[in-house]
Enzyme design. Structure first.
Site, short mmCIF file in Angstrom:
data_model
loop_
_atom_site.label_atom_id
_atom_site.label_comp_id
_atom_site.label_asym_id
_atom_site.label_seq_id
_atom_site.Cartn_x
_atom_site.Cartn_y
_atom_site.Cartn_z
N ASP A 186 -2.41 2.52 0.54
CA ASP A 186 -3.28 2.38 -0.62
C ASP A 186 -2.83 3.35 -1.73
OD1 ASP A 186 -4.18 4.69 0.52
OD2 ASP A 186 -6.25 4.03 0.77
N SER A 187 -1.75 4.10 -1.47
CA SER A 187 -1.09 4.84 -2.56
C SER A 187 -0.59 3.87 -3.61
CB SER A 187 0.07 5.68 -2.02
OG SER A 187 0.94 4.90 -1.23
N GLU A 191 -1.48 14.39 7.19
CA GLU A 191 -1.08 14.65 5.80
C GLU A 191 -1.53 16.05 5.38
OE1 GLU A 191 -1.99 11.57 2.97
OE2 GLU A 191 -1.36 12.79 1.27
O1 KIV Z 1 -1.23 5.34 1.21
C1 KIV Z 1 -0.26 6.00 1.58
O2 KIV Z 1 0.85 5.93 1.03
C2 KIV Z 1 -0.43 6.89 2.72
C3 KIV Z 1 0.69 7.81 3.07
C4 KIV Z 1 0.69 8.96 2.16
C5 KIV Z 1 0.65 8.22 4.49
O3 KIV Z 1 -1.46 6.88 3.33
#
Ligand code: KIV
Length: 290
Positions: free
Chosen positions: A70-71, A207
């Protein structure tokens, strides 16, 4: 280059057999392959991906696990955080990543608001990502608070990756601080990770936690631990692809490493194109039909 299949033909393919990470050239990586990699002490890389074309590049490069994180909120959709990302958006982009790959295990994030109401809502959202997007696993944030959801989703046959430490969907309460710094918080992290494992998670993402705590969690679990900003002693590492490739503008977190300056290269390409259009050098005779 007009299509994904043409791009695939041009790609170098997976020419390094060591990059199979226990998987095979002819099928997708499975959660079992990742469990065996942990048993063998083999480390593996994971990247995020949000579209078919980029995902196909990473698939051909032999990245065994692609996270449709969700990044995408910050890195692809122009939001301020991951919080606004909807399950509709996730489903559409996860389906594109699945279409762009033939070998990687594709993991889709359960978006904020799509599982917090309880296990039944979580299962419904996870099922949608599997049926409509074709992902092989889902990821959700939270330790103890997400255990019932994890257990129900796993029981229903969908592999779950748990996300602990800094959980970006809680940015409004946690901020962007390193997690697990006090002895008590570190012990809670170990307990959360073990609980996620007991609930059936096939892997845990940690994280932004101190390297020593991540190492302890990694030693304590029999499932793989994937670190991001968690030091070198986890079983796997994950990076956001736009950070790794230098596309992200502005400040990037200290824990990411930039392997390319894509923002500068793309900008240079766009400026060169603009100059040639304005100056009349493009299109040239070879680009022209008569
Ligand atoms: O949404 C994302 O990219 C993540 C990673 C940072 C692990 O959760």
């Amino acid at each position: 280059m007009t299509s994904l299949s043409a791009a695939r033909e041009q790609g170098k393919g997976l020419d390094n057999p060591k990059a199979l990470y226990g998987g095979s050239r002819n099928r997708r990586v499975s959660v079992r392959d990742l469990a065996l990699a942990k048993e063998r002490g083999e480390r593996w890389p994971m990247l995020t991906a949000y579209d078919a074309m980029t995902a196909s590049v990473f698939d051909e490069a032999g990245i065994p696990v692609l996270l449709v994180g969700d990044s995408m909120g910050n890195c692809h959709l122009g939001y301020e955080s991951t919080v606004p990302v909807t399950l509709d958006e996730m489903t559409m982009l996860a389906a594109a990543v699945v279409r762009g790959t033939s070998r990687a295990l594709v993991v889709g994030d359960l978006t904020f608001g799509s599982y917090q109401e309880g296990p039944v809502q979580a299962l419904r959202s996870a099922t949608r990502l599997v049926k409509e997007a074709g992902v092989g696993a889902v990821k959700l944030e939270g330790g103890e608070r997400s255990l019932a959801a994890t257990a129900l989703i796993v029981e229903s046959g969908i592999p779950v990756m748990a996300h602990l430490g800094l959980t970006p969907q809680s940015v409004n309460t946690l901020g962007h601080r390193v997690q697990g710094r006090s002895e008590e918080a570190a012990q809670q992290l170990v307990r959360d990770a073990k609980a996620a494992q007991d609930a059936g998670a096939f892997a845990v993402v940690l994280e932004l936690v101190p390297a020593e705590v991540a190492a302890e969690v990694t030693r304590s679990l029999h499932i793989p631990v994937v670190g991001i900003g968690a030091g070198p002693d986890t079983d796997a590492q994950v990076l956001v692809w736009t950070d790794m490739a230098g596309l992200t503008g502005g400040k990037v977190p200290r824990f990411t490493k930039q392997y390319l300056d894509l923002r500068r290269s793309l900008g240079d390409a766009a400026r060169a194109y603009a100059e040639e259009v304005v100056g009349g050098a493009f299109p040239a005779e070879e680009h022209t039909f008569h």
